[in-house]
Design an enzyme around this catalytic site. Structure first.
Site, PDB file in Angstrom:
ATOM      1  N   GLY A  11       0.821  -1.215   0.000  1.00  0.00           N
ATOM      2  CA  GLY A  11       0.000   0.000   0.000  1.00  0.00           C
ATOM      3  C   GLY A  11       0.849   1.257   0.000  1.00  0.00           C
ATOM      4  O   GLY A  11       0.412   2.318   0.462  1.00  0.00           O
ATOM      5  N   SER A  14      -0.086   5.269  -1.437  1.00  0.00           N
ATOM      6  CA  SER A  14      -1.056   6.260  -0.944  1.00  0.00           C
ATOM      7  C   SER A  14      -1.175   6.200   0.582  1.00  0.00           C
ATOM      8  O   SER A  14      -0.795   5.210   1.211  1.00  0.00           O
ATOM      9  CB  SER A  14      -2.424   5.956  -1.588  1.00  0.00           C
ATOM     10  OG  SER A  14      -3.412   6.861  -1.142  1.00  0.00           O
ATOM     11  N   SER A 116      -8.291  -2.261  11.798  1.00  0.00           N
ATOM     12  CA  SER A 116      -9.156  -1.077  11.892  1.00  0.00           C
ATOM     13  C   SER A 116     -10.078  -1.211  13.097  1.00  0.00           C
ATOM     14  O   SER A 116     -10.415  -2.329  13.513  1.00  0.00           O
ATOM     15  CB  SER A 116     -10.013  -0.958  10.631  1.00  0.00           C
ATOM     16  OG  SER A 116     -11.004   0.043  10.799  1.00  0.00           O
ATOM     17  N   TYR A 156     -16.057  -5.045   4.446  1.00  0.00           N
ATOM     18  CA  TYR A 156     -14.930  -4.346   5.083  1.00  0.00           C
ATOM     19  C   TYR A 156     -14.781  -4.692   6.569  1.00  0.00           C
ATOM     20  O   TYR A 156     -13.711  -5.152   6.989  1.00  0.00           O
ATOM     21  CB  TYR A 156     -15.030  -2.832   4.871  1.00  0.00           C
ATOM     22  CG  TYR A 156     -13.822  -2.116   5.447  1.00  0.00           C
ATOM     23  CD1 TYR A 156     -12.611  -2.100   4.767  1.00  0.00           C
ATOM     24  CD2 TYR A 156     -13.884  -1.473   6.683  1.00  0.00           C
ATOM     25  CE1 TYR A 156     -11.492  -1.474   5.298  1.00  0.00           C
ATOM     26  CE2 TYR A 156     -12.770  -0.838   7.222  1.00  0.00           C
ATOM     27  CZ  TYR A 156     -11.581  -0.836   6.524  1.00  0.00           C
ATOM     28  OH  TYR A 156     -10.467  -0.216   7.056  1.00  0.00           O
TER      29      TYR A 156
HETATM   30  N1  LIG Z   1      -8.211   5.778   6.222  1.00  0.00           N
HETATM   31  C1  LIG Z   1      -8.899   5.276   7.231  1.00  0.00           C
HETATM   32  O1  LIG Z   1      -9.839   5.877   7.765  1.00  0.00           O
HETATM   33  C2  LIG Z   1      -8.524   3.893   7.753  1.00  0.00           C
HETATM   34  C3  LIG Z   1      -9.016   3.514   9.006  1.00  0.00           C
HETATM   35  C4  LIG Z   1      -8.699   2.260   9.500  1.00  0.00           C
HETATM   36  C5  LIG Z   1      -7.921   1.399   8.756  1.00  0.00           C
HETATM   37  N2  LIG Z   1      -7.467   1.786   7.540  1.00  0.00           N
HETATM   38  C6  LIG Z   1      -6.668   0.828   6.770  1.00  0.00           C
HETATM   39  O2  LIG Z   1      -5.431   1.398   6.449  1.00  0.00           O
HETATM   40  C7  LIG Z   1      -4.926   0.779   5.273  1.00  0.00           C
HETATM   41  C8  LIG Z   1      -4.418   1.853   4.341  1.00  0.00           C
HETATM   42  O3  LIG Z   1      -5.504   2.664   3.968  1.00  0.00           O
HETATM   43  P1  LIG Z   1      -5.333   4.200   3.570  1.00  0.00           P
HETATM   44  O4  LIG Z   1      -6.250   4.963   4.443  1.00  0.00           O
HETATM   45  O5  LIG Z   1      -3.907   4.546   3.497  1.00  0.00           O
HETATM   46  O6  LIG Z   1      -6.013   4.160   2.113  1.00  0.00           O
HETATM   47  P2  LIG Z   1      -5.414   4.545   0.672  1.00  0.00           P
HETATM   48  O7  LIG Z   1      -6.519   4.280  -0.290  1.00  0.00           O
HETATM   49  O8  LIG Z   1      -4.821   5.895   0.725  1.00  0.00           O
HETATM   50  O9  LIG Z   1      -4.246   3.482   0.449  1.00  0.00           O
HETATM   51  C9  LIG Z   1      -4.505   2.133   0.167  1.00  0.00           C
HETATM   52  C10 LIG Z   1      -3.409   1.609  -0.730  1.00  0.00           C
HETATM   53  O10 LIG Z   1      -3.644   0.196  -0.965  1.00  0.00           O
HETATM   54  C11 LIG Z   1      -3.385  -0.045  -2.337  1.00  0.00           C
HETATM   55  N3  LIG Z   1      -4.130  -1.224  -2.818  1.00  0.00           N
HETATM   56  C12 LIG Z   1      -5.468  -1.331  -2.978  1.00  0.00           C
HETATM   57  N4  LIG Z   1      -5.767  -2.533  -3.522  1.00  0.00           N
HETATM   58  C13 LIG Z   1      -4.594  -3.181  -3.701  1.00  0.00           C
HETATM   59  C14 LIG Z   1      -4.249  -4.444  -4.247  1.00  0.00           C
HETATM   60  N5  LIG Z   1      -5.180  -5.281  -4.750  1.00  0.00           N
HETATM   61  N6  LIG Z   1      -2.935  -4.809  -4.266  1.00  0.00           N
HETATM   62  C15 LIG Z   1      -1.981  -3.956  -3.804  1.00  0.00           C
HETATM   63  N7  LIG Z   1      -2.244  -2.735  -3.307  1.00  0.00           N
HETATM   64  C16 LIG Z   1      -3.545  -2.358  -3.252  1.00  0.00           C
HETATM   65  C17 LIG Z   1      -3.867   1.218  -3.052  1.00  0.00           C
HETATM   66  O11 LIG Z   1      -3.335   1.317  -4.367  1.00  0.00           O
HETATM   67  C18 LIG Z   1      -3.389   2.290  -2.108  1.00  0.00           C
HETATM   68  O12 LIG Z   1      -2.075   2.722  -2.429  1.00  0.00           O
HETATM   69  C19 LIG Z   1      -6.056  -0.066   4.716  1.00  0.00           C
HETATM   70  O13 LIG Z   1      -5.839  -1.415   5.045  1.00  0.00           O
HETATM   71  C20 LIG Z   1      -7.278   0.462   5.443  1.00  0.00           C
HETATM   72  O14 LIG Z   1      -8.284  -0.510   5.590  1.00  0.00           O
HETATM   73  C21 LIG Z   1      -7.735   3.022   7.033  1.00  0.00           C
END
Ligand SMILES: NC(=O)c1ccc[n+]([C@@H]2O[C@H](COP(=O)([O-])OP(=O)(O)OC[C@H]3O[C@@H](n4cnc5c(N)ncnc54)[C@H](O)[C@@H]3O)[C@@H](O)[C@H]2O)c1
Length: 261
Positions: A11, A14, A116, A156
């Site tokens: 990931g 982003s 999460s 999710y």
């Molecule tokens: N943002 C929030 O509110 C939040 C809260 C709790 C948990 N999370 C978790 O944090 C993690 C990161 O999320 P974020 O907020 O940085 O979101 P984000 O969308 O900014 O980043 C997610 C990244 O995962 C990559 N990705 C998606 N599908 C993929 C795949 N099939 N193979 C490889 N890479 C893939 C995307 O390209 C992206 O770069 C996630 O697991 C999300 O569930 C986020």
């Protein structure tokens, strides 16, 4: 803290993964970033990987350094694309990658799973979570969803419940524990990254706004990265199978409501 270590971060393109990669580099680590999308600006080495593909996982793991100190499993999707895809990326792909990388992790190395607060219900839904986790590899996810009556919109939270359960299980599996590999999770609350509007769509504004109001503000990727990297470091060498809420106190607030204190 991480000087000279090699850390693989999924990931990386982003949000939280990008920030973890940048901080790890700044702390002196070598970073190998994996993502289905290429990052706008490079953070260490980048290898493209769709984590939902068993074939891609097998091919990409062969290209990783022979000795890795830590794996940060950050890649994930929000669930708006449906439960099947969400489980394939957020849980089964994450687990398959981790199992494939494990032999390259040096003894005493670390795995950190970004779960999460959405996985809070794993205890309440324990039997369901156990059944999904018991299915090895990339199972027939559609059949499991039908068998357990999971609505598409619940993909999710379910994916994060499975991740929290498996984190504890994996900490005691021979593949990991046999070589002193620690498996931990961090659980963010709402974090303002590009995925955030999709969570608003999925959970609705009132629920998201209530979560934010409980702790005063939403989190940022910079709030999460240091906690994840601490768990990667040898400073966390006696922490294993744990879930660290990184949410400004949201889980404690939800516990207070649920448990009446
Ligand atoms: N943002 C929030 O509110 C939040 C809260 C709790 C948990 N999370 C978790 O944090 C993690 C990161 O999320 P974020 O907020 O940085 O979101 P984000 O969308 O900014 O980043 C997610 C990244 O995962 C990559 N990705 C998606 N599908 C993929 C795949 N099939 N193979 C490889 N890479 C893939 C995307 O390209 C992206 O770069 C996630 O697991 C999300 O569930 C986020």
């Amino acid at each position: 803290m991480l000087f000279g270590k090699t850390i693989v971060v999924t990931g990386i393109a982003s949000g939280i993964g990008a920030r973890i990669g940048q901080l790890a580099l700044a702390l002196g680590a070598d970073v190998v970033g994996l993502d289905v999308n290429a990052p706008a600006s490079p953070t260490g080495e980048f290898v493209r990987l769709d984590i939902a593909s068993a074939a891609e996982i097998e091919a990409v793991v062969k290209t990783l350094p022979a000795r890795v100190d830590a794996l940060c499993n950050v890649a994930g999707v929000s669930g708006v694309s449906g439960a099947q895809k969400t489980l394939a990326i957020n849980f089964y792909g994450l687990r398959a990658l981790t199992e494939a990388v494990a032999p390259r992790l040096r003894e005493g190395g670390a795995i950190v799973n970004v779960a999460s607060i959405a996985g809070y219900g794993w205890r309440a839904n324990l039997e369901r979570a156990k059944a999904f986790v018991a299915a090895p590899g990339f199972p027939d996810i559609a059949a499991l969803l039908v068998e357990h009556n999971v609505p598409d919109g619940e993909g999710y939270p379910l994916s994060k419940e499975l991740l929290l359960l498996w984190t504890q299980q994996a900490a005691h599996q021979p593949l990991f524990r046999g070589r002193g590999l620690r498996v931990n999770a961090v659980s963010p609350g709402p974090v303002t990254t590009p995925i955030f509007p999709e969570f608003r769509k999925l959970f609705g504004d009132p629920r998201v706004d209530d979560d934010i109001a409980r702790v005063g503000r939403a989190g940022s990727a910079a709030d999460i990265a240091p906690a994840a990297l601490f768990l990667c470091s040898d400073g966390a060498r006696w922490i294993n199978g744990a879930n660290l809420p990184v949410d400004g106190g949201l889980e404690a607030s939800i516990n207070a409501t649920a448990l009446g204190f």
